[in-house]
Write a protein that holds these residues in place. Sequence first.
Motif, PDB file in Angstrom:
ATOM      1  N   THR A 171      30.918 -15.955   0.031  1.00  0.00           N
ATOM      2  CA  THR A 171      32.346 -16.088   0.293  1.00  0.00           C
ATOM      3  C   THR A 171      32.830 -17.417  -0.256  1.00  0.00           C
ATOM      4  N   ASN A 250      38.888  -6.601   2.035  1.00  0.00           N
ATOM      5  CA  ASN A 250      38.807  -6.725   0.585  1.00  0.00           C
ATOM      6  C   ASN A 250      40.019  -6.128  -0.122  1.00  0.00           C
ATOM      7  N   TYR A 252      42.608  -7.651  -0.619  1.00  0.00           N
ATOM      8  CA  TYR A 252      43.293  -8.726  -1.345  1.00  0.00           C
ATOM      9  C   TYR A 252      43.076  -8.592  -2.861  1.00  0.00           C
ATOM     10  N   ALA A 253      41.973  -7.972  -3.269  1.00  0.00           N
ATOM     11  CA  ALA A 253      41.568  -7.986  -4.676  1.00  0.00           C
ATOM     12  C   ALA A 253      42.602  -7.366  -5.621  1.00  0.00           C
ATOM     13  N   SER A 266      37.734 -15.268  -0.768  1.00  0.00           N
ATOM     14  CA  SER A 266      37.287 -14.083  -1.493  1.00  0.00           C
ATOM     15  C   SER A 266      35.788 -13.871  -1.455  1.00  0.00           C
ATOM     16  N   ASP A 270      33.704  -8.832  -5.278  1.00  0.00           N
ATOM     17  CA  ASP A 270      34.998  -8.245  -5.602  1.00  0.00           C
ATOM     18  C   ASP A 270      35.466  -8.721  -6.968  1.00  0.00           C
ATOM     19  N   TRP A 281      36.300 -17.113  -9.747  1.00  0.00           N
ATOM     20  CA  TRP A 281      35.722 -17.270  -8.413  1.00  0.00           C
ATOM     21  C   TRP A 281      34.806 -18.479  -8.391  1.00  0.00           C
TER      22      TRP A 281
END
Length: 393
Positions: A171, A250, A252-253, A266, A270, A281
């Motif tokens: 994460t 998830n 949000y992706a 995040s 993903d 990321w």
Amino acid sequence: MTDQLTRQQLLKRAAIGGAAITVPGILAACGSSGTKASGGTTSVEQKLASTLHFSNWTLYIDTNNKTHAHPSLDQFQKKTGTHVDYVEDINDNASFFGKIQGQLSRGQSINRDIVVLTDNDRYLGLMLRKGYAEKLDKAAIPNIKNLVEVQQHPNFDPNRDYTLPWQSGMTGIAYNDKLTDPVLSVDDLLENPKLKGKITVLNSMGDAMTIVMLANGDDPTKVTDKAWNAAFSRIKKAADNKQIRQFTGNDYAPALAKGDLAAAMSWSGDIAQLGNDHIHWNVPEAGGALWTDNMLIPKGGNVYTASVYMNYVYDPAVQGLMEAGDPKRNITGIYYIPPVTGAGTFAKKYDPAVASNPLIFPTAKMLDSVKIFDSKALNNQKYLEQWQNLISG
């Protein structure tokens, strides 16, 4: 890949290819057509069920982008004759547990042979403590020898009698470079006025609190009231002043990919799956979180058939296909951290880019900077109530 967790989650929330993670009835066996093993021992005669019922998170298995079939499942069916009823009906741990706990508490089957739950959420532990899980038939899982060493003795299931890792993940923070400068710290995510109303935070207590505690200089593996209060207050302040648009699983992706969000707390998998050159990321400067999604057999599930499937996916060749997919056949992989020794060797044969992707096969430096949330804190009722009130407020 958690108190109201959702994943597709970070490398689709996944287990480690050699790294550290902590990283399971009435008995009618969902579609079972044979005798059922129990207590980890095999019965005199074993027969695979005609159908294996499997609940998982979304986007968490190899997929043919044209036919939407899952090649590894097709291979399993061809090899065994057992059809897999594969359902992507887990969006977060809390809501899924809420759907199944009533039947399980009454000793009723939920018509599932395998479900996947996360170790940095309280619900996996609840399944085990309440007796809602069947013991694995280890005699049917000789490939358990391929489980990476660091995953062999987690505190919630020390001898892996009830669970096996599906995948692990990390994460951190993702951002869209078309909408913002790099977002590399929790400070920037929660406090940069340019990001106000343009970020989301995960609704998973273990994920969110881990990276905020690290940003505060506290240890999320041994949570104190002082550390909890400091991190919780910081997140609540960001929610109250509308810095945080929403708490999400998830989901949000897609918003991040479309440009509806500038940045998000995040899961690594993903972002690996999005494959969008503008979405980046990173493990936050102060450190990130690590988690594992685990397969378990709910009460009433067909132990033998589920165990045979687990053995199948613990074959490094199968895991390599699942992880990397196969670009030549337009197959997308899981893109999370695999729990099977040797998976990387086979992943490289299918897609060298996946085998060299640090979001899927993390570097030692990345793994040294991620922590697993304190399991005791996951079951602290005061913390749980505070968190639930915050994310649903």
